[in-house]
Design a protein around this motif. Structure first.
Motif, PDB file in Angstrom:
ATOM      1  N   PRO A 380     -32.492  14.617 -30.599  1.00 19.87           N
ATOM      2  CA  PRO A 380     -32.385  13.375 -29.831  1.00 19.87           C
ATOM      3  C   PRO A 380     -30.985  13.197 -29.210  1.00 19.87           C
ATOM      4  N   GLU A 381     -30.947  12.507 -28.113  1.00 23.51           N
ATOM      5  CA  GLU A 381     -29.718  12.357 -27.346  1.00 23.51           C
ATOM      6  C   GLU A 381     -28.613  11.730 -28.196  1.00 23.51           C
ATOM      7  N   GLY A 382     -27.446  12.400 -28.232  1.00 22.04           N
ATOM      8  CA  GLY A 382     -26.284  11.891 -28.930  1.00 22.04           C
ATOM      9  C   GLY A 382     -26.288  12.109 -30.434  1.00 22.04           C
ATOM     10  N   TRP A 383     -27.364  12.690 -30.975  1.00 21.46           N
ATOM     11  CA  TRP A 383     -27.467  12.800 -32.438  1.00 21.46           C
ATOM     12  C   TRP A 383     -26.522  13.852 -33.010  1.00 21.46           C
ATOM     13  N   TYR A 384     -26.286  14.935 -32.267  1.00 27.07           N
ATOM     14  CA  TYR A 384     -25.344  15.940 -32.758  1.00 27.07           C
ATOM     15  C   TYR A 384     -23.959  15.310 -32.954  1.00 27.07           C
ATOM     16  N   ASP A 385     -23.501  14.573 -31.962  1.00 28.41           N
ATOM     17  CA  ASP A 385     -22.169  13.964 -32.055  1.00 28.41           C
ATOM     18  C   ASP A 385     -22.091  12.967 -33.208  1.00 28.41           C
ATOM     19  N   LYS A 386     -23.155  12.233 -33.443  1.00 26.55           N
ATOM     20  CA  LYS A 386     -23.136  11.184 -34.466  1.00 26.55           C
ATOM     21  C   LYS A 386     -23.255  11.746 -35.882  1.00 26.55           C
ATOM     22  N   TYR A 387     -24.122  12.738 -36.087  1.00 27.03           N
ATOM     23  CA  TYR A 387     -24.437  13.187 -37.453  1.00 27.03           C
ATOM     24  C   TYR A 387     -23.736  14.492 -37.831  1.00 27.03           C
ATOM     25  N   TYR A 388     -23.545  15.400 -36.871  1.00 26.35           N
ATOM     26  CA  TYR A 388     -23.108  16.759 -37.202  1.00 26.35           C
ATOM     27  C   TYR A 388     -21.650  17.070 -36.834  1.00 26.35           C
ATOM     28  N   LYS A 389     -21.208  16.590 -35.707  1.00 26.53           N
ATOM     29  CA  LYS A 389     -19.908  17.001 -35.164  1.00 26.53           C
ATOM     30  C   LYS A 389     -18.781  16.751 -36.154  1.00 26.53           C
ATOM     31  N   GLY A 390     -18.026  17.810 -36.457  1.00 22.26           N
ATOM     32  CA  GLY A 390     -16.883  17.703 -37.345  1.00 22.26           C
ATOM     33  C   GLY A 390     -17.217  17.557 -38.816  1.00 22.26           C
ATOM     34  N   LYS A 391     -18.509  17.680 -39.194  1.00 28.46           N
ATOM     35  CA  LYS A 391     -18.929  17.467 -40.586  1.00 28.46           C
ATOM     36  C   LYS A 391     -18.971  18.758 -41.406  1.00 28.46           C
ATOM     37  N   GLY A 392     -18.743  19.905 -40.778  1.00 27.71           N
ATOM     38  CA  GLY A 392     -18.743  21.169 -41.509  1.00 27.71           C
ATOM     39  C   GLY A 392     -20.117  21.666 -41.893  1.00 27.71           C
ATOM     40  N   LEU A 393     -21.144  21.198 -41.193  1.00 24.99           N
ATOM     41  CA  LEU A 393     -22.514  21.662 -41.446  1.00 24.99           C
ATOM     42  C   LEU A 393     -22.798  22.913 -40.628  1.00 24.99           C
ATOM     43  N   LEU A 394     -23.607  23.790 -41.170  1.00 24.57           N
ATOM     44  CA  LEU A 394     -23.999  24.984 -40.423  1.00 24.57           C
ATOM     45  C   LEU A 394     -25.078  24.607 -39.420  1.00 24.57           C
ATOM     46  N   ILE A 395     -24.946  25.089 -38.190  1.00 23.30           N
ATOM     47  CA  ILE A 395     -25.952  24.841 -37.159  1.00 23.30           C
ATOM     48  C   ILE A 395     -26.378  26.156 -36.522  1.00 23.30           C
ATOM     49  N   PHE A 396     -27.550  26.136 -35.913  1.00 21.64           N
ATOM     50  CA  PHE A 396     -28.170  27.313 -35.311  1.00 21.64           C
ATOM     51  C   PHE A 396     -28.106  27.173 -33.791  1.00 21.64           C
ATOM     52  N   ARG A 397     -27.430  28.097 -33.122  1.00 19.51           N
ATOM     53  CA  ARG A 397     -27.234  27.999 -31.673  1.00 19.51           C
ATOM     54  C   ARG A 397     -28.267  28.746 -30.856  1.00 19.51           C
ATOM     55  N   GLY A 398     -29.039  29.629 -31.490  1.00 19.13           N
ATOM     56  CA  GLY A 398     -30.032  30.386 -30.746  1.00 19.13           C
ATOM     57  C   GLY A 398     -29.961  31.866 -31.094  1.00 19.13           C
ATOM     58  N   ALA A 399     -30.490  32.704 -30.190  1.00 21.99           N
ATOM     59  CA  ALA A 399     -30.507  34.141 -30.446  1.00 21.99           C
ATOM     60  C   ALA A 399     -30.235  34.910 -29.161  1.00 21.99           C
ATOM     61  N   GLU A 400     -29.670  36.080 -29.344  1.00 23.52           N
ATOM     62  CA  GLU A 400     -29.432  36.996 -28.230  1.00 23.52           C
ATOM     63  C   GLU A 400     -29.942  38.363 -28.643  1.00 23.52           C
ATOM     64  N   ASP A 401     -30.973  38.842 -27.933  1.00 20.63           N
ATOM     65  CA  ASP A 401     -31.642  40.090 -28.306  1.00 20.63           C
ATOM     66  C   ASP A 401     -32.038  40.068 -29.785  1.00 20.63           C
ATOM     67  N   PHE A 402     -32.614  38.966 -30.210  1.00 19.24           N
ATOM     68  CA  PHE A 402     -33.124  38.731 -31.563  1.00 19.24           C
ATOM     69  C   PHE A 402     -32.036  38.513 -32.625  1.00 19.24           C
ATOM     70  N   ILE A 403     -30.767  38.635 -32.263  1.00 19.21           N
ATOM     71  CA  ILE A 403     -29.687  38.422 -33.232  1.00 19.21           C
ATOM     72  C   ILE A 403     -29.336  36.940 -33.248  1.00 19.21           C
ATOM     73  N   ARG A 404     -29.504  36.319 -34.397  1.00 20.69           N
ATOM     74  CA  ARG A 404     -29.335  34.873 -34.512  1.00 20.69           C
ATOM     75  C   ARG A 404     -27.864  34.493 -34.558  1.00 20.69           C
ATOM     76  N   LYS A 405     -27.554  33.350 -33.943  1.00 21.10           N
ATOM     77  CA  LYS A 405     -26.177  32.896 -33.816  1.00 21.10           C
ATOM     78  C   LYS A 405     -26.000  31.563 -34.544  1.00 21.10           C
ATOM     79  N   TYR A 406     -25.038  31.525 -35.462  1.00 22.97           N
ATOM     80  CA  TYR A 406     -24.752  30.311 -36.223  1.00 22.97           C
ATOM     81  C   TYR A 406     -23.284  29.943 -36.069  1.00 22.97           C
ATOM     82  N   GLU A 407     -22.979  28.660 -36.275  1.00 21.87           N
ATOM     83  CA  GLU A 407     -21.586  28.215 -36.286  1.00 21.87           C
ATOM     84  C   GLU A 407     -21.479  26.950 -37.126  1.00 21.87           C
ATOM     85  N   ILE A 408     -20.252  26.607 -37.495  1.00 19.00           N
ATOM     86  CA  ILE A 408     -19.983  25.402 -38.275  1.00 19.00           C
ATOM     87  C   ILE A 408     -19.714  24.237 -37.322  1.00 19.00           C
ATOM     88  N   SER A 409     -20.360  23.116 -37.589  1.00 19.29           N
ATOM     89  CA  SER A 409     -20.215  21.953 -36.698  1.00 19.29           C
ATOM     90  C   SER A 409     -18.815  21.329 -36.787  1.00 19.29           C
TER      91      SER A 409
END
Length: 409
Positions: A380-409
Motif C-alpha cells: 500500500p502507498e506509503g507503507w514502506y516508509d511508515k513501517y519498514y524504512k530504517g527499521k533494519g528489517l530484511l526486504i525482498f527487492r526481486g530477482a535477476e535471472d532467477f537470483i533473488r535480491k535482498y537488502e536491509i530496510s
C-alpha cells in the motif's frame, strides 16, 4: 540432559484483513467464519516480503552474538520452497550473520515440517556429538492466491523462529514421549508454485484420524494408563481453524472417556484448549508455525498455566504425518514470552480492504516462475516508509535471472 526451546519469536507480517470483510465480500456467512471456524483476521504480506524475509525478521530480534557462535545447525521448515535445489536455510545463515561452520538444510512435510525440524534438533543435541551447540529452527510460509475458492479464509502468512538447546527457558521436551501416525492421502498439496489442491472433506477426516491415532500411540509409548485430564494441564493443536481442533479434541476425549457427554466435551475444550487460540485467530493458519503460535498464545493468555505444568502437543501435516508429544513449562517461560511484545506486533499491522488483499495475492502470483522482476515497494502507498524504512528489517527487492535480491530496510 534438559533439551527444549531456549528462545522463540513470531513474525506475522505488517498487513491484516478482517475476516468479516472477507466473508461479506465473498457472500459467505460471517457467523460461520467467526464462531464455527473461530477466525477473526488473517495476515498478508507486502509484495517485498517472502518466506526468507519473514524467517530472518522472526529470528533476528532473539539471536545474540553469543548465539551466533553457538548455532551449528539451521533447519528451515516450509512448504513454500523457492527452488528445487537451493535451500532456503542458506539465506537465513547469511542475513543473520552466522558463522560458516553451520550444518543447514530445508525440510518439507506440510504443516508437520516445523515439528519434524524440532525433533531432529532434539535428537542432534541429545546425541552429544556437539556439546553446548544449538539449533535454530525457522518455519516460514505464504498462502497462494485463493480469491473466491472454498477454504480461502483459513491460510495466511507468517514465521516462527526457535532456538533449541540444552539450556531451555520456555519449555523442556519430554524425551521419548512421542506418538506418531501416518497414512498417504492428498488432502492438501502444492503441485505448482501458484496452485494448491484443497480437499476440505478429506483434510477434515485425515486430521481427525491422525489426532486419535497419534494420541493412542503416545499412550502406548509412554506405557501408562494415562488420565488425560490430570496428566496434561493444557493441550495445544495444530490449528488451521478452531472448529477443526474442537472436533479433534472431542474425539480424543471420547476415546479416553467412553460415554462422555457433549456438555462435558465443551467444558473440557474451553478449559484445556481454547486459550491457545489467540494468535491463530488473529493471524490465520501459518502452516507449520501454527502449533507454536498456539504455544505462545497459551503462555501469553492463560494465567492458570504454571512452571512444571505438562503441555500436550499435537502436530499434523497434510499428506499425512502427525505427532503427539509433550513438554514441561519452565519457570522463565511467561516472562520471556511477554518480553517479545507480540500484542504490539499484531496491533501494528495495517488493515486491508479485500481489494487490497486480493491485489497483493495476485502480485505475488504474477512473479512466480519469472526469471527477472522487481517487487512493488509502494503498495500500500506509503507503507514502506511508515513501517519498514530504517527499521533494519530484511526486504525482498526481486530477482535477476532467477537470483533473488535482498537488502536491509
Amino acid at each position: 540432559m534438559k533439551i527444549g526451546i531456549e528462545k522463540i519469536n513470531v513474525y506475522a507480517g505488517s498487513l491484516v484483513l478482517d475476516i468479516e470483510k472477507l466473508a461479506i465480500a465473498r457472500g459467505r456467512d460471517v457467523n460461520y467464519f467467526k464462531e464455527e471456524l473461530m477466525l477473526d483476521s488473517k495476515s498478508q504480506n507486502v509484495d517485498f516480503e517472502d518466506v526468507i524475509t519473514m524467517a530472518v525478521n522472526a529470528a533476528k530480534p532473539i539471536i545474540s552474538e553469543q548465539d551466533k557462535e553457538d548455532i551449528e545447525m539451521v533447519i528451515f521448515a516450509t512448504e513454500s520452497g523457492l527452488d528445487f535445489c537451493k535451500s532456503n536455510s542458506t539465506y537465513v545463515c547469511k542475513y543473520l550473520g552466522l558463522k560458516s561452520n553451520v550444518r543447514n538444510f530445508e525440510i518439507k512435510n506440510a504443516c508437520y515440517a516445523a515439528t519434524c525440524a524440532v525433533q531432529m534438533a532434539i535428537s542432534w543435541i541429545a546425541s552429544g556429538v556437539a556439546p553446548g551447540k544449538k539449533c535454530l529452527v525457522v518455519s516460514s510460509d505464504i498462502n497462494y492466491d485463493h480469491a473466491g475458492r472454498s477454504g480461502e479464509e483459513v491460510p495466511a502468512i507468517g514465521s516462527v523462529a526457535m532456538l533449541i538447546s540444552d539450556k531451555p527457558v520456555v519449555i523442556e521436551y519430554e524425551l521419548g514421549k512421542n506418538g506418531y501416525y501416518t497414512f498417504e492421502c492428498t488432502d492438501y498439496a502444492r503441485p505448482t508454485s501458484t496452485w494448491d489442491i484443497i480437499n476440505p472433506q478429506e483434510s477434515l477426516y485425515a486430521y481427525l484420524e491422525c489426532a486419535v491415532g497419534s494420541w493412542q500411540h503416545y499412550k502406548k509409548v509412554v506405557g501408562q494408563d494415562l488420565d488425560l485430564n490430570s496428566y496434561f494441564k493444557r493441550i495445544i493443536y495444530h490449528t488451521p481453524f478452531g472448529g477443526l481442533v474442537k472436533l479433534a479434541h472431542g474425539n480424543i476425549l471420547k476415546e479416553s472417556y467412553p460415554g462422555i457427554k457433549k456438555s462435558q466435551i465443551k467444558e473440557n475444550f474451553e478449559e484445556k484448549v481454547m486459550k491457545s487460540f489467540k494468535i491463530p485467530r488473529a493471524v490465520g493458519n501459518t502452516y507449520s508455525s501454527t502449533v507454536y503460535t498456539c504455544l505462545l498464545s497459551l503462555l501469553l493468555d492463560d494465567d492458570e498455566v504454571k512452571p512444571g505444568d505438562r503441555i500436550g502437543i499435537f502436530s499434523y501435516g497434510s499428506g499425512s504425518c502427525a505427532e503427539f508429544y509433550s513438554a514441561i513449562v519452565l519457570p522463565g517461560a511467561k516472562e520471556y514470552v511477554k518480553s517479545l511484545k507480540i500484542d504490539e506486533h499484531l496491533a501494528a499491522r495495517r488493515p486491508l480492504t479485500v481489494e487490497e488483499f486480493d491485489h497483493l495475492a495476485q502480485l505475488r502470483s504474477s512473479h512466480a516462475e519469472k526469471p527477472t522482476f522487481q517487487t512493488e515497494m509502494n503498495y500500500p502507498e506509503g507503507w514502506y516508509d511508515k513501517y519498514y524504512k530504517g527499521k533494519g528489517l530484511l526486504i525482498f527487492r526481486g530477482a535477476e535471472d532467477f537470483i533473488r535480491k535482498y537488502e536491509i530496510s
